[in-house]
Design an enzyme around this catalytic site. Structure first.
Site, PDB file in Angstrom:
ATOM      1  N   GLY A  83      33.831  54.769  15.924  1.00 26.20           N
ATOM      2  CA  GLY A  83      32.931  53.652  16.198  1.00 26.20           C
ATOM      3  C   GLY A  83      31.539  53.855  15.648  1.00 26.20           C
ATOM      4  O   GLY A  83      30.841  52.880  15.328  1.00 26.20           O
ATOM      5  N   LEU A  93      33.669  55.215  20.215  1.00 26.33           N
ATOM      6  CA  LEU A  93      34.025  54.585  21.475  1.00 26.33           C
ATOM      7  C   LEU A  93      34.158  55.627  22.579  1.00 26.33           C
ATOM      8  O   LEU A  93      34.735  56.700  22.370  1.00 26.33           O
ATOM      9  CB  LEU A  93      35.341  53.815  21.337  1.00 26.33           C
ATOM     10  CG  LEU A  93      35.394  52.727  20.253  1.00 26.33           C
ATOM     11  CD1 LEU A  93      36.719  51.972  20.351  1.00 26.33           C
ATOM     12  CD2 LEU A  93      34.229  51.772  20.375  1.00 26.33           C
ATOM     13  N   ASN A 149      38.262  58.094  11.977  1.00 24.24           N
ATOM     14  CA  ASN A 149      39.277  59.123  12.220  1.00 24.24           C
ATOM     15  C   ASN A 149      40.278  58.727  13.310  1.00 24.24           C
ATOM     16  O   ASN A 149      40.883  59.580  13.951  1.00 24.24           O
ATOM     17  CB  ASN A 149      38.602  60.447  12.583  1.00 24.24           C
ATOM     18  CG  ASN A 149      37.801  60.355  13.869  1.00 24.24           C
ATOM     19  OD1 ASN A 149      37.350  59.288  14.265  1.00 24.24           O
ATOM     20  ND2 ASN A 149      37.604  61.484  14.535  1.00 24.24           N
ATOM     21  N   GLU A 150      40.451  57.413  13.516  1.00 19.93           N
ATOM     22  CA  GLU A 150      41.298  56.933  14.608  1.00 19.93           C
ATOM     23  C   GLU A 150      42.713  57.490  14.579  1.00 19.93           C
ATOM     24  O   GLU A 150      43.281  57.834  15.629  1.00 19.93           O
ATOM     25  CB  GLU A 150      41.343  55.397  14.592  1.00 19.93           C
ATOM     26  CG  GLU A 150      40.166  54.713  15.260  1.00 19.93           C
ATOM     27  CD  GLU A 150      38.903  54.701  14.418  1.00 19.93           C
ATOM     28  OE1 GLU A 150      37.883  54.170  14.874  1.00 19.93           O
ATOM     29  OE2 GLU A 150      38.931  55.238  13.291  1.00 19.93           O
TER      30      GLU A 150
END
Length: 279
Positions: A130, A85, A152-153
């Site tokens: 994303g 993102l 890996n958010e």
């Protein structure tokens, strides 16, 4: 999902390139196999912004409406599949644009994860967050060596929505998926192959596309409608959950992304990227 669109058709050898002006994706259909290759081409790193997401959604619909035998998702960037993102969409966001951005991301996932045609990802570069979502939304993944992939958010202070987790869980055993999500782990190509996050390794993008084509070709003698309905039954619960919770999911995202701590974290991350660029 099958919406009509105006296309400009250009023939290149045995392939047809379907494109429209200023698009951030291209769709090339192989006349011999009937398989469409959907390429993301937004410089520098295929960051998923509103415009790229809209183009992806439109291109997926074009592929289905033109009755292609399958879809291969890849990147024009030689080292990045998609960096995920676009942080700029979420940092100090415009109220209307951020709503359209998240809604478009939902649309892309519903279209790709629920596509009636066989789907495969030729992962020719790094694929965090994303980018990993797009890859795991496909049914098959072929990756080049020496790259990384993962959700890996948590490393960025972000929580992956349930439907991100659904794609992850459709590929990985629950225990591995949960630990990787909690850690924000990025898998190397070799590690991804070992745990089953990808299906094959290829040395070049061309070889990856060939392996993806071979996977799609394995359904040549299977009734297309029966196959599509079987796939969609497997994925129906995940798809329906997001359909039922789209508004709540959007509001939850908006609430979260506007938290001062989250905005501060995104700002620090952008600053770190600027420093890296200078060095």
């Amino acid at each position: 999902m099958l919406r009509s669109s105006l296309l400009t058709l250009t023939r290149i050898g045995s392939n047809r390139l379907m494109s429209t002006a200023a698009k951030l994706t291209t769709v090339e259909v192989n006349d011999k196999t009937g398989i469409a290759t959907l390429t993301m081409c937004r410089p520098p790193v295929n960051g998923l912004n509103l415009e790229l997401l809209k183009d992806l959604s439109q291109s997926i619909d074009e592929i289905e409406s033109n009755k292609s035998r399958g879809l291969i998702l890849t990147s024009s960037n030689p080292t990045i599949f998609s960096a995920g993102l676009d942080i700029l969409e979420m940092y100090k966001p415009d109220k209307e644009r951020i709503r359209a951005f998240w809604t478009s991301l939902q649309d892309v996932w519903l279209a790709l994860y629920g596509s009636s045609v066989p789907t495969a990802a030729a992962i020719n570069g790094h694929s965090p967050a994303g980018g990993c979502l797009l890859a795991t939304s496909c049914e098959y993944r072929v990756m080049l060596p020496k790259f990384t992939i993962g959700l890996n958010e948590t490393q960025l202070g972000i929580v992956a929505p349930k439907w991100f987790m659904s794609s992850f869980l459709s590929v990985l055993p629950r225990r591995i998926a949960e630990r990787a999500l909690n850690q924000g782990r990025m898998f190397t190509t070799e590690e991804a192959l070992q745990v089953g996050l990808i299906d094959e390794v290829a040395n070049t993008k061309e070889e990856a596309i060939e392996k993806c084509s071979a996977f799609i070709g394995s359904f040549a003698k299977v009734n297309p409608l029966a196959r599509a309905l079987t796939k969609q039954q497997f994925r129906a619960a995940d798809l329906q959950q997001l359909e039922n919770e789209r508004v709540q999911d959007l509001e939850k995202f908006l609430f979260f992304v506007n938290q001062p701590a989250v905005q501060k974290g995104l700002g620090l991350y952008l600053e770190s990227l600027k420093k890296k660029a200078k060095n």
